[in-house]
Design a protein around this motif. Sequence first.
Motif, mmCIF file in Angstrom:
data_model
loop_
_atom_site.group_PDB
_atom_site.id
_atom_site.type_symbol
_atom_site.label_atom_id
_atom_site.label_comp_id
_atom_site.label_asym_id
_atom_site.label_seq_id
_atom_site.Cartn_x
_atom_site.Cartn_y
_atom_site.Cartn_z
ATOM 1 N N UNK A 19 -6.607 15.487 20.239
ATOM 2 C CA UNK A 19 -7.721 14.743 19.660
ATOM 3 C C UNK A 19 -9.069 15.369 19.996
ATOM 4 N N UNK A 47 -2.957 10.855 4.494
ATOM 5 C CA UNK A 47 -2.559 9.451 4.315
ATOM 6 C C UNK A 47 -1.450 9.288 3.274
ATOM 7 N N UNK A 51 2.374 7.779 3.704
ATOM 8 C CA UNK A 51 2.792 6.594 2.948
ATOM 9 C C UNK A 51 4.018 6.871 2.076
ATOM 10 N N UNK A 87 -9.873 -4.043 0.785
ATOM 11 C CA UNK A 87 -8.720 -3.515 1.515
ATOM 12 C C UNK A 87 -7.865 -4.631 2.109
ATOM 13 N N UNK B 109 -7.633 7.625 16.191
ATOM 14 C CA UNK B 109 -6.343 7.252 15.606
ATOM 15 C C UNK B 109 -6.376 7.503 14.099
ATOM 16 N N UNK B 110 -5.215 7.414 13.468
ATOM 17 C CA UNK B 110 -5.165 7.530 12.006
ATOM 18 C C UNK B 110 -6.141 6.545 11.376
ATOM 19 N N UNK B 113 -9.901 7.120 12.179
ATOM 20 C CA UNK B 113 -10.283 8.348 11.478
ATOM 21 C C UNK B 113 -10.518 8.064 10.005
ATOM 22 N N UNK B 114 -9.605 7.357 9.366
ATOM 23 C CA UNK B 114 -9.731 7.083 7.937
ATOM 24 C C UNK B 114 -11.017 6.315 7.640
ATOM 25 N N UNK B 117 -14.299 8.608 8.927
ATOM 26 C CA UNK B 117 -14.496 9.809 8.114
ATOM 27 C C UNK B 117 -15.043 9.424 6.746
ATOM 28 N N UNK B 173 -2.494 1.963 4.923
ATOM 29 C CA UNK B 173 -2.834 3.328 4.524
ATOM 30 C C UNK B 173 -2.937 3.443 3.006
ATOM 31 N N UNK B 176 -6.241 1.926 1.823
ATOM 32 C CA UNK B 176 -7.472 2.649 2.137
ATOM 33 C C UNK B 176 -7.572 3.964 1.361
ATOM 34 N N UNK B 177 -6.434 4.581 1.062
ATOM 35 C CA UNK B 177 -6.535 5.903 0.429
ATOM 36 C C UNK B 177 -6.566 5.824 -1.098
#
Lengths: 106, 234
Positions: A19, A47, A51, A87, B109-110, B113-114, B117, B173, B176-177
Amino acid sequence: MKDALWLIAGMTAVTFLTRASFLVFARTLRFPPAVRRALRYVPVAVLPALVVPMALLPGGAWSPTPANPYLVGTVVAAAVAIRTKKTLLAIVLSFVVYLVWRLLFA
Amino acid sequence: MKPASPWLAGVRDTVPMLVGAAPFGVIFGALAVGAGLSPVATLAMSACVFAGSSQFVAVSLIGAGAALPVIWLTTLVVNLRHALYSASLLPYAQGWPLAARLPLSFWLTDESYAVVEHRLRTGLADGGLAYAFGSSLAMYLNWLAFTAVGVLLGREAPGLADWGLDFAMLATFAAIVAPQLKHRPSLAAAVAASAVALLGHGWPYKLGLMAAAVAGVAAGLAAEAASARKEGAA
């Protein structure tokens, strides 16, 4: 379990290493524009890569059917997120659909 | 609506990720205790390592009786994608002091970060640092709290891992993507990465994921170059 200490210490060290790998050098390291352009695609690559296999291969078995709760739920999550930009709503709605599908088909 | 402080905005935008990660914390806590890790060690792992997928892999390796160096090396490889995240955030982090970059690295973390970023890339760089801290701390406390819930529940509900709660992360995920895929190069990146991820699904240590990331970035750049050429010709 005395080993637990070493287990956690080692995992902590290697995880932090990955990291911090680039972020510690933020003051001295400058990426050329081409690299910066490439890195902008990291989220839209990683991502979906997380998924899609989980949705199409739940439990490791190829299941591209409308009876697959993971696949249907994922499609709902994506569609609601695109339409509403909300979301949380997308997550909650898709989870409900997923649960219903599980009850019906699992 | 009054604009929130960047710190609070970071927390707020991370709420969906918290919902998605919570069931994973619960499952992890339950599985770890089931694999023979003590409740203290389970909580310590979530507090110190703070990397869900590698924690899951470690627990299954413990269950299989793997040696420590094997678990460490596997953790390293499973977490390699974080180096990509680290590199991807670097251009935005140039003004951040080391005292901020170290804890933010620890908390990368994933999910954070998502969220972070996206905020930085879409030009809301103001308060980026506070925003990142808000998102990271929210994820951290959430992960600790739900690991604890899992430890407690694990004894009461041994079959917890089979309840299908793992869908929550998928939903997070995907949600969000998906809205980020409206431009052709992004879509190309997603499609290529997904295809390679499917092909490399059986590869050990999530190496298929790294290959997918590389393929996705390459496809995104290629599509970007192609559309630039088209515009140049028009």
